[in-house]
Scaffold this motif. Structure first.
Motif, PDB file in Angstrom:
ATOM      1  N   CYS A 139       0.845  -1.186   0.000  1.00  0.00           N
ATOM      2  CA  CYS A 139       0.000   0.000   0.000  1.00  0.00           C
ATOM      3  C   CYS A 139       0.886   1.244   0.000  1.00  0.00           C
ATOM      4  N   PHE A 140       0.367   2.295  -0.550  1.00  0.00           N
ATOM      5  CA  PHE A 140       1.085   3.557  -0.598  1.00  0.00           C
ATOM      6  C   PHE A 140       0.680   4.413   0.589  1.00  0.00           C
ATOM      7  N   THR A 141       1.608   5.179   1.121  1.00  0.00           N
ATOM      8  CA  THR A 141       1.306   6.078   2.228  1.00  0.00           C
ATOM      9  C   THR A 141       1.100   7.502   1.750  1.00  0.00           C
ATOM     10  N   PHE A 142       1.481   7.796   0.494  1.00  0.00           N
ATOM     11  CA  PHE A 142       1.343   9.138  -0.043  1.00  0.00           C
ATOM     12  C   PHE A 142       1.363   9.074  -1.565  1.00  0.00           C
TER      13      PHE A 142
ATOM     14  N   SER B  41      11.385  16.371  -3.263  1.00  0.00           N
ATOM     15  CA  SER B  41      11.844  17.568  -2.547  1.00  0.00           C
ATOM     16  C   SER B  41      10.688  18.517  -2.256  1.00  0.00           C
ATOM     17  N   GLU B  42       9.822  18.690  -3.234  1.00  0.00           N
ATOM     18  CA  GLU B  42       8.657  19.557  -3.040  1.00  0.00           C
ATOM     19  C   GLU B  42       7.715  18.991  -1.983  1.00  0.00           C
ATOM     20  N   ALA B  43       7.524  17.675  -1.994  1.00  0.00           N
ATOM     21  CA  ALA B  43       6.656  17.042  -0.993  1.00  0.00           C
ATOM     22  C   ALA B  43       7.222  17.227   0.406  1.00  0.00           C
TER      23      ALA B  43
ATOM     24  N   GLU C  61       1.870  21.697   3.900  1.00  0.00           N
ATOM     25  CA  GLU C  61       0.420  21.582   3.710  1.00  0.00           C
ATOM     26  C   GLU C  61       0.017  20.288   3.002  1.00  0.00           C
ATOM     27  N   LEU C  62       0.979  19.600   2.380  1.00  0.00           N
ATOM     28  CA  LEU C  62       0.671  18.341   1.702  1.00  0.00           C
ATOM     29  C   LEU C  62       0.497  17.175   2.669  1.00  0.00           C
ATOM     30  N   GLY C  63       1.044  17.306   3.863  1.00  0.00           N
ATOM     31  CA  GLY C  63       0.908  16.248   4.857  1.00  0.00           C
ATOM     32  C   GLY C  63       1.722  14.996   4.552  1.00  0.00           C
ATOM     33  N   PHE C  64       2.885  15.177   3.932  1.00  0.00           N
ATOM     34  CA  PHE C  64       3.740  14.019   3.639  1.00  0.00           C
ATOM     35  C   PHE C  64       4.116  13.325   4.946  1.00  0.00           C
ATOM     36  N   PRO C  65       3.907  12.009   5.060  1.00  0.00           N
ATOM     37  CA  PRO C  65       4.183  11.287   6.309  1.00  0.00           C
ATOM     38  C   PRO C  65       5.675  10.978   6.469  1.00  0.00           C
ATOM     39  N   HIS C  66       6.385  11.808   7.198  1.00  0.00           N
ATOM     40  CA  HIS C  66       7.816  11.594   7.423  1.00  0.00           C
ATOM     41  C   HIS C  66       8.026  10.394   8.341  1.00  0.00           C
ATOM     42  N   PRO C  67       9.117   9.652   8.141  1.00  0.00           N
ATOM     43  CA  PRO C  67       9.415   8.545   9.058  1.00  0.00           C
ATOM     44  C   PRO C  67       9.725   9.077  10.456  1.00  0.00           C
ATOM     45  N   THR C  68       9.335   8.362  11.460  1.00  0.00           N
ATOM     46  CA  THR C  68       9.539   8.801  12.841  1.00  0.00           C
ATOM     47  C   THR C  68      10.454   7.833  13.578  1.00  0.00           C
ATOM     48  N   GLY C  69      11.047   8.310  14.631  1.00  0.00           N
ATOM     49  CA  GLY C  69      11.918   7.472  15.453  1.00  0.00           C
ATOM     50  C   GLY C  69      13.108   6.955  14.663  1.00  0.00           C
ATOM     51  N   ASN C  70      13.379   5.685  14.800  1.00  0.00           N
ATOM     52  CA  ASN C  70      14.488   5.048  14.073  1.00  0.00           C
ATOM     53  C   ASN C  70      13.995   4.342  12.821  1.00  0.00           C
ATOM     54  N   LYS C  71      12.974   4.864  12.189  1.00  0.00           N
ATOM     55  CA  LYS C  71      12.435   4.262  10.967  1.00  0.00           C
ATOM     56  C   LYS C  71      12.937   5.037   9.759  1.00  0.00           C
TER      57      LYS C  71
END
Length: 100
Positions: free
Chosen positions: A2-5, A21-23, A28-38
């Motif tokens: 599945c895609f997350t974005f 880079s733009e994402a 405002e696009l809400g790109f889901p950045h990796p969190t923690g050690n991911k």
């Protein structure tokens, strides 16, 4: 698989890194950045930065005379081998979605 974005509407000649880079830049696009050690796996056309893991450049797998892959040796070669295995899953996902 599945895609997350997803962000449609770019010209076909736009390079993937430019879109990426733009994402990252446009909150405002809400790109889901990796969190923690991911980390997200990215291909060799992207920089290796915090949260985004690209393969080592210039580290190719050696081939035997029978044209079969030799087992990777060294840390960088092993990393690239495992990275490539995971990237194959990503590419297969694109293929499945394109076939729909």
């Amino acid at each position: 698989m599945c895609f997350t974005f997803a962000w449609a509407g770019w010209e076909g000649v736009a390079h993937d890194f430019r879109i990426f880079s733009e994402a990252l830049r446009r909150e405002e696009l809400g790109f889901p950045h990796p969190t923690g050690n991911k980390y997200y796996l990215v291909d060799v056309g992207y920089p290796h930065t915090w949260g985004y893991m690209s393969p080592y450049k210039g580290e190719n797998f050696r081939r035997a005379r029978t044209r079969q892959l030799c087992a990777p040796t060294g840390k960088k070669e092993k990393f690239n081998y495992l990275h490539s295995s995971c990237r194959n899953i990503v590419e297969r996902t694109f293929g499945v979605w394109k076939a729909r």
